[in-house]
Design an enzyme around this catalytic site. Structure first.
Site, PDB file in Angstrom:
ATOM      1  N   ASN A   1       0.789  -1.092  -0.112  1.00 23.91           N
ATOM      2  CA  ASN A   1      -0.170  -0.023  -0.047  1.00 23.91           C
ATOM      3  C   ASN A   1       0.685   1.073  -0.468  1.00 23.91           C
ATOM      4  O   ASN A   1       1.479   1.686   0.775  1.00 23.91           O
ATOM      5  CB  ASN A   1      -0.806   0.034   1.155  1.00 23.91           C
ATOM      6  CG  ASN A   1      -2.125   1.017   1.189  1.00 23.91           C
ATOM      7  OD1 ASN A   1      -2.120   2.003   0.631  1.00 23.91           O
ATOM      8  ND2 ASN A   1      -2.305   1.482   2.739  1.00 23.91           N
ATOM      9  N   TRP A   2       1.310   1.492  -0.852  1.00 25.14           N
ATOM     10  CA  TRP A   2       1.645   2.679  -1.369  1.00 25.14           C
ATOM     11  C   TRP A   2       1.566   4.346  -0.317  1.00 25.14           C
ATOM     12  O   TRP A   2       2.019   5.101  -0.954  1.00 25.14           O
ATOM     13  CB  TRP A   2       1.995   3.196  -3.008  1.00 25.14           C
ATOM     14  CG  TRP A   2       2.832   2.388  -3.798  1.00 25.14           C
ATOM     15  CD1 TRP A   2       3.377   0.298  -3.009  1.00 25.14           C
ATOM     16  CD2 TRP A   2       3.365   2.302  -4.913  1.00 25.14           C
ATOM     17  NE1 TRP A   2       4.097  -0.147  -3.515  1.00 25.14           N
ATOM     18  CE2 TRP A   2       3.475   0.509  -4.798  1.00 25.14           C
ATOM     19  CE3 TRP A   2       3.566   2.768  -5.532  1.00 25.14           C
ATOM     20  CZ2 TRP A   2       4.570   0.529  -6.541  1.00 25.14           C
ATOM     21  CZ3 TRP A   2       4.121   2.400  -6.410  1.00 25.14           C
ATOM     22  CH2 TRP A   2       4.952   1.148  -7.341  1.00 25.14           C
ATOM     23  N   LYS A   3      -0.288   4.107  -0.574  1.00 21.89           N
ATOM     24  CA  LYS A   3      -0.486   5.323   0.393  1.00 21.89           C
ATOM     25  C   LYS A   3       0.021   5.868  -0.699  1.00 21.89           C
ATOM     26  O   LYS A   3      -0.342   6.351  -1.907  1.00 21.89           O
ATOM     27  CB  LYS A   3      -0.085   5.689   2.186  1.00 21.89           C
ATOM     28  CG  LYS A   3       0.211   4.104   2.688  1.00 21.89           C
ATOM     29  CD  LYS A   3      -0.069   4.854   3.619  1.00 21.89           C
ATOM     30  CE  LYS A   3       0.225   3.847   4.517  1.00 21.89           C
ATOM     31  NZ  LYS A   3      -0.154   3.534   5.936  1.00 21.89           N
TER      32      LYS A   3
ATOM     33  N   HIS B   1      -9.060   1.357   5.006  1.00 17.85           N
ATOM     34  CA  HIS B   1      -8.370   1.252   5.710  1.00 17.85           C
ATOM     35  C   HIS B   1      -7.811   2.899   7.071  1.00 17.85           C
ATOM     36  O   HIS B   1      -9.045   3.531   7.043  1.00 17.85           O
ATOM     37  CB  HIS B   1      -7.019   1.943   4.816  1.00 17.85           C
ATOM     38  CG  HIS B   1      -5.771   1.450   5.486  1.00 17.85           C
ATOM     39  ND1 HIS B   1      -4.622   2.881   6.424  1.00 17.85           N
ATOM     40  CD2 HIS B   1      -4.807   1.080   5.384  1.00 17.85           C
ATOM     41  CE1 HIS B   1      -4.121   2.387   6.564  1.00 17.85           C
ATOM     42  NE2 HIS B   1      -3.435   1.943   6.101  1.00 17.85           N
TER      43      HIS B   1
ATOM     44  N   GLU C   1      -6.964   4.663   7.876  1.00 15.74           N
ATOM     45  CA  GLU C   1      -7.117   6.384   7.288  1.00 15.74           C
ATOM     46  C   GLU C   1      -7.471   6.960   6.665  1.00 15.74           C
ATOM     47  O   GLU C   1      -7.896   8.450   7.175  1.00 15.74           O
ATOM     48  CB  GLU C   1      -5.266   6.761   6.903  1.00 15.74           C
ATOM     49  CG  GLU C   1      -4.146   6.131   7.423  1.00 15.74           C
ATOM     50  CD  GLU C   1      -2.428   5.546   6.604  1.00 15.74           C
ATOM     51  OE1 GLU C   1      -2.928   5.211   5.486  1.00 15.74           O
ATOM     52  OE2 GLU C   1      -1.720   5.430   7.158  1.00 15.74           O
TER      53      GLU C   1
ATOM     54  N   GLU D   1      -5.098  -4.981  10.876  1.00 19.25           N
ATOM     55  CA  GLU D   1      -4.345  -3.722  10.455  1.00 19.25           C
ATOM     56  C   GLU D   1      -4.072  -3.228  12.071  1.00 19.25           C
ATOM     57  O   GLU D   1      -5.357  -1.694  12.529  1.00 19.25           O
ATOM     58  CB  GLU D   1      -4.041  -2.448  10.062  1.00 19.25           C
ATOM     59  CG  GLU D   1      -3.660  -3.260   8.255  1.00 19.25           C
ATOM     60  CD  GLU D   1      -3.220  -1.943   6.979  1.00 19.25           C
ATOM     61  OE1 GLU D   1      -1.836  -2.413   6.721  1.00 19.25           O
ATOM     62  OE2 GLU D   1      -3.857  -0.877   7.552  1.00 19.25           O
TER      63      GLU D   1
ATOM     64  N   GLY E   1       3.142   2.216  10.482  1.00 16.32           N
ATOM     65  CA  GLY E   1       4.018   3.328  10.705  1.00 16.32           C
ATOM     66  C   GLY E   1       4.495   4.063  12.170  1.00 16.32           C
ATOM     67  O   GLY E   1       4.927   5.051  12.122  1.00 16.32           O
TER      68      GLY E   1
ATOM     69  N   SER F   1       4.057  -1.972  10.199  1.00 17.73           N
ATOM     70  CA  SER F   1       5.251  -2.395  10.624  1.00 17.73           C
ATOM     71  C   SER F   1       5.423  -3.648  10.122  1.00 17.73           C
ATOM     72  O   SER F   1       6.953  -4.197  10.714  1.00 17.73           O
ATOM     73  CB  SER F   1       5.299  -1.686  11.667  1.00 17.73           C
ATOM     74  OG  SER F   1       5.252  -0.606  12.045  1.00 17.73           O
TER      75      SER F   1
ATOM     76  N   GLY G   1       2.575  -0.936   4.395  1.00 19.52           N
ATOM     77  CA  GLY G   1       3.030   0.141   3.882  1.00 19.52           C
ATOM     78  C   GLY G   1       4.717   0.863   3.349  1.00 19.52           C
ATOM     79  O   GLY G   1       5.556   0.468   2.253  1.00 19.52           O
ATOM     80  N   GLY G   2       5.169   1.255   4.158  1.00 22.91           N
ATOM     81  CA  GLY G   2       6.695   1.736   4.424  1.00 22.91           C
ATOM     82  C   GLY G   2       7.699   0.743   3.515  1.00 22.91           C
ATOM     83  O   GLY G   2       8.380   1.698   2.725  1.00 22.91           O
TER      84      GLY G   2
HETATM   85  P1  13P Z   1       3.419   0.547   8.068  1.00 20.63           P
HETATM   86  O1  13P Z   1       3.797  -1.208   6.660  1.00 20.63           O
HETATM   87  O2  13P Z   1       4.178   1.337   7.460  1.00 20.63           O
HETATM   88  O3  13P Z   1       3.133   0.083   9.440  1.00 20.63           O
HETATM   89  O4  13P Z   1       2.123   0.363   6.793  1.00 20.63           O
HETATM   90  C1  13P Z   1       0.731  -0.196   6.791  1.00 20.63           C
HETATM   91  C2  13P Z   1      -0.309  -0.130   6.551  1.00 20.63           C
HETATM   92  O5  13P Z   1      -1.081   0.404   6.612  1.00 20.63           O
HETATM   93  C3  13P Z   1      -0.659  -0.496   5.370  1.00 20.63           C
HETATM   94  O6  13P Z   1      -2.029  -0.396   4.733  1.00 20.63           O
END
Ligand code: 13P
Length: 257
Positions: A11-13, A96, A98, A168, A174, A215, A236-237
């Site tokens: 998930n590149w956000k 998600h 967010e 999640e 993050g 994470s 994510g990251g």
């Molecule tokens: P991180 O892997 O950066 O913690 O993000 C997780 C996430 O929100 C994937 O959708």
């Protein structure tokens, strides 16, 4: 042992220009070329989807979107319809944390989004997860069960069996904090599969693929993936660079029978 194929999704956000996106997916495509036992998915921002889909055509890496609106078309400034994603993506992330927390998306919306995606042949990656306060108050089980039940209202057992769910915990996104593999496995296996079993029966609960997110990285992916109920990761990251993301797919393949 189960028949669920592991699925590692990035998930590149809100990251990467179109040019950066194409460079990244070319590297990922090359890095996972011979991996057959793990499904790899990238979810770039909307504007990069056509270029990414083209760069990945006739390969093994699938493409997903990060959001969709639940109406077919109309006066919804700034939104993207499922019909626009059909043929372009195989997956779409919905719910998600967010989107729920920053953009105020409700369980009702998430349910409507699941339905419109399924109507257009796109597999939802349905995100659920509790906050730190809820976790510390011992409310994880009831809250996550409620999110799952609300998101699935009106779906058939067959539709639910084909979904991907991502657990999640919000406090792990993050932050560098990860749920311990055993904790994540418990919530995925007992809470989420349990909720689905109550609603749709055990066979459906055993068919649905459930990822962990928060994470997840090359260092912890093997420990997560050796848990019996964890079927992949929503990353994510660590999905924003070729090497860590490819390493996660390859490590998953190594620990998958
Ligand atoms: P991180 O892997 O950066 O913690 O993000 C997780 C996430 O929100 C994937 O959708």
């Amino acid at each position: 042992m189960n028949n669920r194929k592991p699925i590692i999704a990035g998930n590149w956000k809100m990251n990467k220009t179109i040019a950066e996106a194409v460079t990244l997916v070319r590297g990922i495509r090359a890095g996972v070329r011979e991996i057959e036992t793990v499904e790899t998915v990238v979810c770039p921002p909307f504007v990069a989807l056509p270029s990414v889909a083209e760069a990945l055509s006739h390969g093994k890496v699938s493409v997903g979107a990060q959001n969709v609106f639940y109406e077919e078309s109309g006066a919804y400034t700034g939104e993207i319809a499922a019909s626009m994603l059909e043929g372009l993506v195989d997956y779409c992330i919905i719910g998600h944390s967010e989107r729920r927390n920053i953009f105020g998306e409700s369980d009702v919306w998430v349910n409507k989004k699941a339905k419109i995606l399924l109507a257009h042949g796109i597999t939802p990656i349905l995100c659920v997860g509790e906050s730190l306060e809820q976790n510390q108050a011992g409310e994880t089980d009831s809250f996550v069960r409620g999110q799952v039940a609300a998101a699935l209202v009106g779906l058939s057992a067959e539709q639910v069996a084909g979904l991907v769910i991502a657990y999640e915990p919000i406090w792990a996104i993050g932050t560098g904090l990860t749920a311990t593999p055993a904790e994540a496995n418990r919530t995925i296996g007992i809470t989420i599969r349990g909720a689905i079993a109550d609603l749709y029966g055990e066979a459906t609960a055993q068919a649905v693929r459930i990822q962990y997110g928060g994470s997840a990285k090359p260092d912890n992916i093997a420990d997560l993936m050796t848990q019996p109920d964890i079927d992949g990761a929503l990353v994510g990251g660590a999905s924003l660079k070729v090497d860590p993301f490819v390493a996660m797919v390859r490590k998953t393949a190594q620990v998958t029978p």
